[in-house]
Design an enzyme around this catalytic site. Structure first.
Site, PDB file in Angstrom:
ATOM      1  N   GLU A 145      -4.493   3.137   6.374  1.00  0.00           N
ATOM      2  CA  GLU A 145      -3.736   1.899   6.250  1.00  0.00           C
ATOM      3  C   GLU A 145      -4.559   0.691   6.678  1.00  0.00           C
ATOM      4  O   GLU A 145      -4.478  -0.383   6.062  1.00  0.00           O
ATOM      5  CB  GLU A 145      -2.448   1.978   7.073  1.00  0.00           C
ATOM      6  CG  GLU A 145      -1.436   2.987   6.570  1.00  0.00           C
ATOM      7  CD  GLU A 145      -0.941   2.676   5.172  1.00  0.00           C
ATOM      8  OE1 GLU A 145      -0.918   1.481   4.786  1.00  0.00           O
ATOM      9  OE2 GLU A 145      -0.558   3.613   4.454  1.00  0.00           O
ATOM     10  N   GLU A 196      -5.058  -2.187   3.867  1.00  0.00           N
ATOM     11  CA  GLU A 196      -4.360  -3.462   3.998  1.00  0.00           C
ATOM     12  C   GLU A 196      -5.261  -4.602   4.442  1.00  0.00           C
ATOM     13  O   GLU A 196      -5.080  -5.744   3.993  1.00  0.00           O
ATOM     14  CB  GLU A 196      -3.182  -3.320   4.968  1.00  0.00           C
ATOM     15  CG  GLU A 196      -2.072  -2.424   4.441  1.00  0.00           C
ATOM     16  CD  GLU A 196      -0.769  -2.596   5.198  1.00  0.00           C
ATOM     17  OE1 GLU A 196      -0.741  -3.362   6.192  1.00  0.00           O
ATOM     18  OE2 GLU A 196       0.224  -1.968   4.800  1.00  0.00           O
ATOM     19  N   ARG A 238       9.405  -9.214   3.222  1.00  0.00           N
ATOM     20  CA  ARG A 238      10.288  -8.055   3.345  1.00  0.00           C
ATOM     21  C   ARG A 238      11.603  -8.420   2.668  1.00  0.00           C
ATOM     22  O   ARG A 238      12.443  -9.130   3.233  1.00  0.00           O
ATOM     23  CB  ARG A 238      10.487  -7.674   4.810  1.00  0.00           C
ATOM     24  CG  ARG A 238       9.243  -7.114   5.479  1.00  0.00           C
ATOM     25  CD  ARG A 238       8.740  -5.871   4.783  1.00  0.00           C
ATOM     26  NE  ARG A 238       7.613  -5.248   5.481  1.00  0.00           N
ATOM     27  CZ  ARG A 238       6.977  -4.171   5.059  1.00  0.00           C
ATOM     28  NH1 ARG A 238       7.351  -3.599   3.912  1.00  0.00           N
ATOM     29  NH2 ARG A 238       5.974  -3.663   5.742  1.00  0.00           N
ATOM     30  N   ALA A 289       0.393  -1.218   8.573  1.00  0.00           N
ATOM     31  CA  ALA A 289       1.259  -0.059   8.768  1.00  0.00           C
ATOM     32  C   ALA A 289       1.552   0.569   7.420  1.00  0.00           C
ATOM     33  O   ALA A 289       1.386  -0.055   6.375  1.00  0.00           O
ATOM     34  CB  ALA A 289       2.564  -0.478   9.454  1.00  0.00           C
ATOM     35  N   GLU A 324       2.144  -6.483  -1.293  1.00  0.00           N
ATOM     36  CA  GLU A 324       0.796  -6.529  -0.728  1.00  0.00           C
ATOM     37  C   GLU A 324      -0.129  -7.448  -1.511  1.00  0.00           C
ATOM     38  O   GLU A 324      -1.117  -7.946  -0.972  1.00  0.00           O
ATOM     39  CB  GLU A 324       0.219  -5.118  -0.653  1.00  0.00           C
ATOM     40  CG  GLU A 324       0.926  -4.238   0.381  1.00  0.00           C
ATOM     41  CD  GLU A 324       0.315  -2.860   0.490  1.00  0.00           C
ATOM     42  OE1 GLU A 324      -0.471  -2.488  -0.405  1.00  0.00           O
ATOM     43  OE2 GLU A 324       0.623  -2.157   1.467  1.00  0.00           O
TER      44      GLU A 324
END
Length: 234
Positions: free
Chosen positions: A106, A110, A77, A89, A158
């Site tokens: 999601e 993911e 992040r 998420a 990702e």
């Protein structure tokens, strides 16, 4: 403290309140959020200015396997300079058919999983003093492997994301120790732990339960968009 009013059980609820907005100004537009300023008339007829971020909202998933392990991702992040332990998420897109449908998407995108049992764990507002984001966290069980949806491309953060399993008890310990700080992870895992340990899972809301905050958001977005000064409707 005897002078304080004691709320009865059915009084413990957030109340929808809207003070008149005199003006709405775009201060800056972004990829996801716009930074805006509202001039709001208070009950004593004075005017206060409030700056905040518009946001489309999001969903998160506490995916739990048969051994009470939680599926997590370790993702960079950039704004905070951490690789955080997070649940799957993602943002709510304008064309999402349903909130649980967005969560199912999601989970597949993911971590390449599907779930047969979906329930609403908790709804929350990430930082209501400065951010419009509302977020719904689901509990997903009965996990199975699936491929990523057609057309989905793994990129940016990702592409460097690690998918892991963490024992529920270990994850709760990490939250209390301050080692896990993502708000959706903290809120979701503590809610899941409480529901499981107190036998309340069967009392959780159904996956397609109403989400009143989203209805309020739609009305507010239409009102402020009508005032102008915004780059796009939300």
């Amino acid at each position: 403290m005897d002078h304080l009013r004691v709320l009865a059980g059915d009084e413990v609820t957030d109340e929808v309140v809207a003070w008149p907005v005199r003006s709405h100004t775009l201060l800056g537009g972004g990829l996801v959020s716009d930074f805006v300023r509202d001039e709001v008339e208070t009950p004593d007829r004075s005017v206060m200015k409030r700056d905040y971020l518009l946001h489309p909202g999001a969903v998160g998933v506490i995916a739990l396997d048969e051994f009470e392990r939680v599926v997590v991702v370790r993702q960079l992040r950039h704004p905070v300079g951490f690789r955080l332990v997070e649940p799957p998420a993602g943002l709510l897109d304008a064309d999402d058919v349903s909130f649980v449908g967005a969560a199912q998407r999601e989970l597949a995108e993911e971590v390449e999983l599907a779930a047969s049992d979906w329930r609403v764990l908790v709804d929350y507002m990430t930082s209501p003093g400065c951010l419009q984001e509302t977020l719904r966290v689901f509990l997903a069980r009965g996990l199975s492997s699936v491929g990523r949806p057609d057309g989905f491309v793994v990129e940016h953060e990702e592409a460097d994301m690690e998918v892991c399993l963490v024992a529920l008890d270990d994850l709760v310990d990490a939250v209390y120790a301050g080692r896990v700080q993502n708000p959706t992870m903290v809120v979701g895992v503590l809610a899941a732990y409480a529901a499981l340990r107190t036998g309340r899972v069967d009392e959780l809301r159904v996956a397609d339960a109403p989400w009143p905050a989203r209805e309020v958001k739609a009305v507010r977005d239409a009102q402020i968009h009508a005032l102008g000064g915004e780059t796009r409707p939300r």
